[in-house]
Each structure stands twice: as C-alpha cells, then as structure tokens.
Design an enzyme around this catalytic site. Structure first.
Site, short mmCIF file in Angstrom:
data_model
loop_
_atom_site.label_atom_id
_atom_site.label_comp_id
_atom_site.label_asym_id
_atom_site.label_seq_id
_atom_site.Cartn_x
_atom_site.Cartn_y
_atom_site.Cartn_z
N ALA A 218 0.33 -39.37 -22.48
CA ALA A 218 -0.32 -38.85 -22.87
C ALA A 218 -1.86 -39.70 -23.13
O ALA A 218 -2.35 -39.30 -22.10
CB ALA A 218 -0.55 -38.32 -24.69
N ASP A 242 2.18 -44.78 -20.21
CA ASP A 242 1.43 -44.90 -19.37
C ASP A 242 -0.51 -45.91 -19.57
O ASP A 242 -1.48 -45.29 -18.36
CB ASP A 242 1.00 -43.22 -18.29
CG ASP A 242 0.42 -43.55 -17.27
OD1 ASP A 242 0.98 -44.93 -16.40
OD2 ASP A 242 -0.04 -43.01 -16.70
N GLU A 247 -7.80 -50.06 -23.81
CA GLU A 247 -6.93 -49.52 -22.12
C GLU A 247 -8.66 -50.57 -21.75
O GLU A 247 -9.59 -50.09 -21.81
CB GLU A 247 -6.89 -48.31 -21.93
CG GLU A 247 -6.53 -47.89 -20.96
CD GLU A 247 -5.71 -46.31 -20.40
OE1 GLU A 247 -5.79 -45.51 -19.42
OE2 GLU A 247 -5.12 -46.25 -20.99
N HIS A 266 -2.00 -46.28 -16.36
CA HIS A 266 -2.39 -44.82 -16.75
C HIS A 266 -2.58 -44.43 -14.71
O HIS A 266 -3.74 -43.47 -14.81
CB HIS A 266 -4.32 -45.29 -17.01
CG HIS A 266 -4.75 -43.64 -17.84
ND1 HIS A 266 -6.24 -43.91 -18.64
CD2 HIS A 266 -4.48 -42.28 -16.90
CE1 HIS A 266 -4.87 -42.32 -19.11
NE2 HIS A 266 -4.67 -41.24 -17.89
N VAL A 267 -1.61 -44.27 -14.63
CA VAL A 267 -1.72 -43.94 -12.77
C VAL A 267 -0.44 -42.54 -12.77
O VAL A 267 -0.59 -42.18 -11.91
CB VAL A 267 -1.08 -45.25 -12.29
CG1 VAL A 267 -1.24 -45.75 -11.69
CG2 VAL A 267 0.47 -44.71 -12.67
#
Length: 303
Positions: A218, A242, A247, A266-267
């Site tokens: 999410a 992820d 971040e 975050h891919v």
C-alpha cells in the site's frame, strides 16, 4: 487544448487525439516547455510528490490532473477548485498483484536465504514453509485487492477480503480485530487516507498470530514504523514490504538488519508494461475530456 505528459515515449502511446490537441513533455523539473497558464490537461510524473503541485498557482486553465499512479494521497488536498483529479486505477493491478504473490513466495520459500548462500557458494539445503494452505487476509478490496485474490486462488489458500465497508463477500474494516488472529498472511493494499494512516499499529500487529507474515503493498504510513520495528525485533512475526515510512528508508534504520523482513524499494508498479498501460488510459481520458464525456477514475473521498 494543451496537454502535458511526463515522458517523450508517451506521445506514441496516447493513440489518436483530437486535431486541436497539443501534447508537450514536462518531466516535472526544470523549465516548463511552455506557459503553464495555457495547460488544460496534466499528467504529472509517476510517483511525483506534492511538490509538483506548486505549479497550480500558475495554471488557471487547468481542468484535469491524470495521475499515472493508483494512489492519489500526495494530491488530494492540493487540487484547486474546478480541477478534476483522476488516478490510474486498474493500470497497476497486474504488476502490484505479481509483487504481492512474489513477495509471499519469496519469503515463505526463503529465497533471500538461498540467494545469500549462493553468493557464498554454499549448498544450503533446508525445509521451508509454503503458501499452500495459508489463510490470507487481504485488507483492501479494490481492483488491486481483487487482482491479488484471483492470482492466489490456484495456490490452495483460504482468502478473506476486507474493505472500508462490508458488502457481499467482503468484511468491513471494523471486523479486523476478530479476523487478524486467524490470518497467516495479511496483505495491505488500501489507499493512504486519514482513516488508513497508522491503521497497522501495535495493537494490529499484536493481534496477528505467531509466525504470520505482513505484506505491505500500500503506502508506508499505513503502517506505524516504530510499532513494526518493535514487533519484528521480537521475531514473533515477519514482514515483506515494498513501501516504508519514511521513504527511502534511512541507511541507519534498524529495519535493514531484520532477518525476518523482505524489503524492496517501491517497485511494485515499476514494470516494462507500465507506460503502455498508463498512456492508454491517459489518451482515453484526453479524448473523453475533449468530447465532454465523463472521466474515469475520478478521485472522491481521498481515492
């Protein structure tokens, strides 16, 4: 009508547009390609932050912001009156659901351990866990949540879906305290809103059974990072994420050293098919806007 898109390749992927449409490329940084005051339709860069919204003050003719991401959390509170915000719902269903299933299998079958052993040229035979037979709780029953459920069905799992409000075949979020103790895997695919920020707190994590796996596809702030760090440090549960908060995750953060954490940067939506799918949607939206037709994926109530 003037349209801004973030990638040069997008020109060839939008499809046929009305003859009066001018398409320009603006990657979100540097000098704009022309006067922002003349832009009516804008697709900002993928995963762009709200900093790009500073341009709004100089865009009086802007009528549509078409995001290339499924999440709209960075934009919902910054859209000026008279501008319609649309997300890319549906575009990332396949890629994000692939990541979720891949993360589950990778952690449960201990692929990270085997990769480390391969680097040491070590034949590290061992018995692993499995996905078959797991009770999977998917928190978020939108298009991505349903895509995950479809992909998990052949894996012989038990599926439970949760959404903001209950409906046929879907539990309400208020039922989580009752459902969590019976979930072997908890998947997060909710949008980031005021209601979901910090949804996964210490009490949420404590309700998960020993040996369970939390999967976050999410947004980072859906999970209380301090609570997750403390819970993982006990070794009682595991996580595959992820996204993080903050971040990127700072290099000195203790999560990096957790053996029971699988982390990717975050891919989930960053795949080769991303641009063709997103620009097909953007092209369709441009044609709809030019023809005065209703737009798809209009963001209301935060998503």
């Amino acid at each position: 009508m003037k349209v801004w898109i973030p990638d040069e390749i997008g020109r060839s992927l939008l499809g046929d547009l009305p003859t009066e449409t001018t398409v320009e490329v603006f990657a979100g940084d540097g000098a704009p390609p022309s006067d922002p005051a003349t832009v009516e339709f804008w697709s900002p860069p993928f995963l762009s932050t709200s900093a790009a919204a500073e341009l709004f003050a100089g865009m009086p003719r802007l009528r549509v912001v078409q995001l290339l991401s499924a999440g709209a959390d960075a934009w919902v509170d910054r859209i000026p009156a008279g501008v319609t915000l649309c997300d890319a719902q549906g575009v990332h269903d396949s890629s994000t659901s692939e990541w979720v299933v891949g993360a589950m299998l990778s952690y449960l079958r201990e692929f990270p351990r085997f990769v480390r052993a391969q680097e040491r040229r070590e034949w590290a035979y061992g018995v692993t866990d499995e996905l078959a037979g797991k009770r999977v709780l998917i928190v978020g029953a939108g298009s991505i949540g349903r895509a995950i459920a479809r992909r998990l069905e052949p894996f012989e799992v038990s599926l439970t879906l949760v959404a903001r409000t209950a409906r046929d075949g879907v539990h309400g979020v208020d039922e989580l305290p009752r459902l969590l103790p019976y979930a072997d895997v908890v998947v997060l695919v909710v949008p980031l809103t005021r209601e979901t920020t910090g949804l996964v707190d210490a009490a949420f994590l404590a309700a998960m059974p020993d040996g369970s796996l939390l999967v976050n596809a999410a947004r980072g702030p859906v999970v209380d990072t301090a609570a997750l760090t403390a819970e993982l440090a006990t070794g009682r549960i595991a996580a595959a994420v992820d996204v993080t908060d903050p971040e990127p995750l700072p290099a000195d953060h203790p999560l990096w050293d957790m053996p029971n954490l699988l982390l990717t940067p975050h891919v989930g939506g960053s795949v080769q098919g991303f641009r063709p799918r997103t620009y097909r949607l953007a092209g369709d939206q441009i044609r709809r806007f030019a023809a005065g037709q209703p737009l798809k994926n209009v963001v209301t109530d935060g998503y």
